[in-house]
Design an enzyme around this catalytic site. Structure first.
Site, PDB file in Angstrom:
ATOM      1  N   ARG A 249       0.887  -1.172   0.000  1.00 25.55           N
ATOM      2  CA  ARG A 249       0.000   0.000   0.000  1.00 25.55           C
ATOM      3  C   ARG A 249       0.919   1.215   0.000  1.00 25.55           C
ATOM      4  O   ARG A 249       2.135   1.107   0.131  1.00 25.55           O
ATOM      5  CB  ARG A 249      -1.026  -0.019   1.146  1.00 25.55           C
ATOM      6  N   GLY A 250       0.309   2.407  -0.133  1.00 26.83           N
ATOM      7  CA  GLY A 250       1.116   3.619  -0.300  1.00 26.83           C
ATOM      8  C   GLY A 250       1.248   3.868  -1.796  1.00 26.83           C
ATOM      9  O   GLY A 250       1.625   2.961  -2.554  1.00 26.83           O
ATOM     10  N   ALA A 251       0.933   5.115  -2.209  1.00 24.86           N
ATOM     11  CA  ALA A 251       0.783   5.392  -3.639  1.00 24.86           C
ATOM     12  C   ALA A 251       1.982   4.984  -4.500  1.00 24.86           C
ATOM     13  O   ALA A 251       1.823   4.229  -5.482  1.00 24.86           O
ATOM     14  CB  ALA A 251       0.442   6.868  -3.830  1.00 24.86           C
TER      15      ALA A 251
ATOM     16  N   ARG B 105      -7.129  -0.692  -7.120  1.00 24.08           N
ATOM     17  CA  ARG B 105      -7.506   0.384  -6.171  1.00 24.08           C
ATOM     18  C   ARG B 105      -7.680   1.676  -6.974  1.00 24.08           C
ATOM     19  O   ARG B 105      -6.922   1.927  -7.913  1.00 24.08           O
ATOM     20  CB  ARG B 105      -6.436   0.577  -5.079  1.00 24.08           C
TER      21      ARG B 105
ATOM     22  N   GLN C 175      -2.180   2.384   9.787  1.00 25.54           N
ATOM     23  CA  GLN C 175      -0.876   2.520   9.113  1.00 25.54           C
ATOM     24  C   GLN C 175       0.133   3.255  10.003  1.00 25.54           C
ATOM     25  O   GLN C 175       1.327   2.986   9.930  1.00 25.54           O
ATOM     26  CB  GLN C 175      -1.037   3.292   7.795  1.00 25.54           C
TER      27      GLN C 175
ATOM     28  N   ASP D 241      -1.926  10.764  -2.243  1.00 24.23           N
ATOM     29  CA  ASP D 241      -2.298   9.704  -3.190  1.00 24.23           C
ATOM     30  C   ASP D 241      -2.643  10.254  -4.569  1.00 24.23           C
ATOM     31  O   ASP D 241      -2.499   9.565  -5.569  1.00 24.23           O
ATOM     32  CB  ASP D 241      -3.475   8.896  -2.642  1.00 24.23           C
TER      33      ASP D 241
ATOM     34  N   ASN E   5      -5.414  12.316   0.344  1.00 25.91           N
ATOM     35  CA  ASN E   5      -4.507  11.478   1.146  1.00 25.91           C
ATOM     36  C   ASN E   5      -5.366  10.697   2.141  1.00 25.91           C
ATOM     37  O   ASN E   5      -6.596  10.821   2.152  1.00 25.91           O
ATOM     38  CB  ASN E   5      -3.456  12.351   1.850  1.00 25.91           C
ATOM     39  N   LYS E   6      -4.715   9.919   2.960  1.00 22.58           N
ATOM     40  CA  LYS E   6      -5.410   9.033   3.897  1.00 22.58           C
ATOM     41  C   LYS E   6      -6.480   9.753   4.708  1.00 22.58           C
ATOM     42  O   LYS E   6      -6.271  10.896   5.140  1.00 22.58           O
ATOM     43  CB  LYS E   6      -4.348   8.410   4.816  1.00 22.58           C
TER      44      LYS E   6
HETATM   45  O1  MRU Z   1      -4.525   3.089   1.992  1.00 29.39           O
HETATM   46  P1  MRU Z   1      -3.047   3.320   1.891  1.00 29.39           P
HETATM   47  O2  MRU Z   1      -2.293   2.799   3.063  1.00 29.39           O
HETATM   48  O3  MRU Z   1      -2.498   2.854   0.570  1.00 29.39           O
HETATM   49  O4  MRU Z   1      -2.905   4.907   1.935  1.00 29.39           O
HETATM   50  C1  MRU Z   1      -1.615   5.458   1.880  1.00 29.39           C
HETATM   51  C2  MRU Z   1      -1.597   6.916   2.062  1.00 29.39           C
HETATM   52  O5  MRU Z   1      -2.604   7.564   2.177  1.00 29.39           O
HETATM   53  C3  MRU Z   1      -0.254   7.583   2.012  1.00 29.39           C
HETATM   54  O6  MRU Z   1      -0.231   8.726   2.830  1.00 29.39           O
HETATM   55  C4  MRU Z   1       0.045   8.019   0.561  1.00 29.39           C
HETATM   56  O7  MRU Z   1      -0.089   6.939  -0.295  1.00 29.39           O
HETATM   57  C5  MRU Z   1       1.393   8.600   0.409  1.00 29.39           C
HETATM   58  S1  MRU Z   1       2.611   7.354   0.458  1.00 29.39           S
HETATM   59  C6  MRU Z   1       4.122   7.987   0.086  1.00 29.39           C
END
Ligand code: MRU
Length: 352
Positions: A51-53, A94, A201, A242, A252-253
């Site tokens: 996970r994470g963009a 996703r 996270q 994201d 973002n999250k």
């Molecule tokens: O649902 P996730 O864990 O994939 O969400 C991740 C985030 O929101 C991060 O803050 C974002 O991807 C930046 S990662 C460098």
């Protein structure tokens, strides 16, 4: 101090397979799962193994390469038909992080450039492109880190939300990369990590990742952030992204928006660190960014533990949009953009 060297791999290419650290079970267990096809990688993205963009983008690129290698003995017509399905499966994994679609578009360009080559040659070329996407991400994070470190005061207490670290990228991290680079440049900083309900996270990943590097980190419940700000215990907020719309709105999250509002109320700088691959110039404003809603079980309990009443109704939007006006500066590999807006973002993308 010397550069941080990561003690774990978020993704790695081993033999002819992609291995990814399983982020669903961290920090209790450190296990790597192996992937040998685009479909299994798409499942891994959907289920949050990775996970994470930026990490999702890298995984998707390797997913395409895996199918290209798997299909390389087929006729050119079959190879091209079946590889098309790999792109579709990965694109459906996703919806919010644009890095996924950015990486697939880059892989598609590489594929189109060798359409007339033999499948085995195309497969090698696509694997090279996936490796390049991975390498470029680490380089972007390092560059972003250097730019961002200049904004961090020595001794700062830095709030972050979610995990925008090495675990969310090919290495070093975006928001946590800026923190690492600030420390590498000789600054002493400490981190306050929001736990980041419901997937945790912050509690599970950011706390673990920073502790691996002996970076001081204190975990708080998400709803403690305002209190700490009101007591002057937070100097800077830095988060990842994201998807950033053409006008600078930031997805973002979930929970990022309320942190940004609080930061504005307390006059605390709110920085967003993200590579250019996170900017979606095709989307005019945050209102058009697709926001993923995940299974409500993530809200009603955690794994086998359920704390909500059996028939409770729940919602689980997992991203939110912070309007550009709340962003003090955007930190990218190409430099820092104070008070981002459509004009400045367009200039940034054009390299001017
Ligand atoms: O649902 P996730 O864990 O994939 O969400 C991740 C985030 O929101 C991060 O803050 C974002 O991807 C930046 S990662 C460098």
């Amino acid at each position: 101090m010397a550069e941080f060297v990561s003690r774990f791999d978020t993704l790695r290419w081993r033999g002819e397979r992609l291995e990814m650290i399983d982020q669903r079970v961290l920090p209790a267990e450190i296990r790597y799962l192996a992937f040998d096809s685009a479909l299994t990688v798409a499942d891994g993205i959907r289920d949050m193994v990775v996970r994470g963009a930026p990490a999702i983008g890298c995984a998707a690129a390797y997913g395409v390469a895996l199918d290209a290698l798997r299909l390389q003995q087929k006729s050119p017509a079959e190879f091209n038909r079946d590889l098309g399905s790999a792109f579709c499966a990965l694109a459906a994994s996703r919806p919010t992080a644009v890095n996924l679609f950015w990486a697939l578009a880059r892989m598609r360009r590489a594929w189109e450039a060798c359409r007339d080559a033999a499948p085995a040659q195309s497969a090698q070329r696509l694997l090279e492109e996936a490796h390049a996407i991975f390498k470029d991400d680490v380089a972007a994070n390092r560059s972003m880190g250097r730019h961002g470190a200049e904004l961090i005061p020595d001794g700062a207490s830095i709030l972050t939300h979610c995990n925008a670290g090495a675990l969310a990228t090919a290495g070093h991290g975006t928001a946590l990369g800026v923190i690492r680079s600030a420390i590498e440049s000789g600054k002493k900083v400490s981190v306050i990590a929001d736990e980041t309900r419901p997937f945790l996270q912050g509690a599970r990943l950011t706390a673990w990742e920073l502790m691996q590097d002996d970076i001081p980190v204190t975990l708080i419940a998400d709803n403690a952030a305002g209190h700490l700000m009101s007591r002057g215990e937070i100097d800077v907020v830095i988060v990842g992204a994201d998807r950033i719309a053409a006008n600078g709105d930031v997805a973002n999250k979930i929970g990022t928006y309320q942190v940004a509002v609080l930061a504005q109320r307390h006059r605390i700088p709110f920085y967003v660190a993200a590579p250019l691959s996170t900017i979606d110039a095709a989307i005019a404003s945050g209102a058009d960014i697709p926001i993923e809603e995940r299974d409500v079980d993530e809200v009603l309990g955690y794994r086998d533990l359920r704390w909500a009443p059996v028939e409770a109704i729940a919602r689980n939007p997992v991203f939110d949009v912070t309007p550009a006006e709340l962003v003090t500066a955007l930190i990218t590999e190409r430099g820092t953009v104070p008070a981002p807006d459509a004009g400045k973002i367009s200039k940034l993308l054009n390299g001017s």
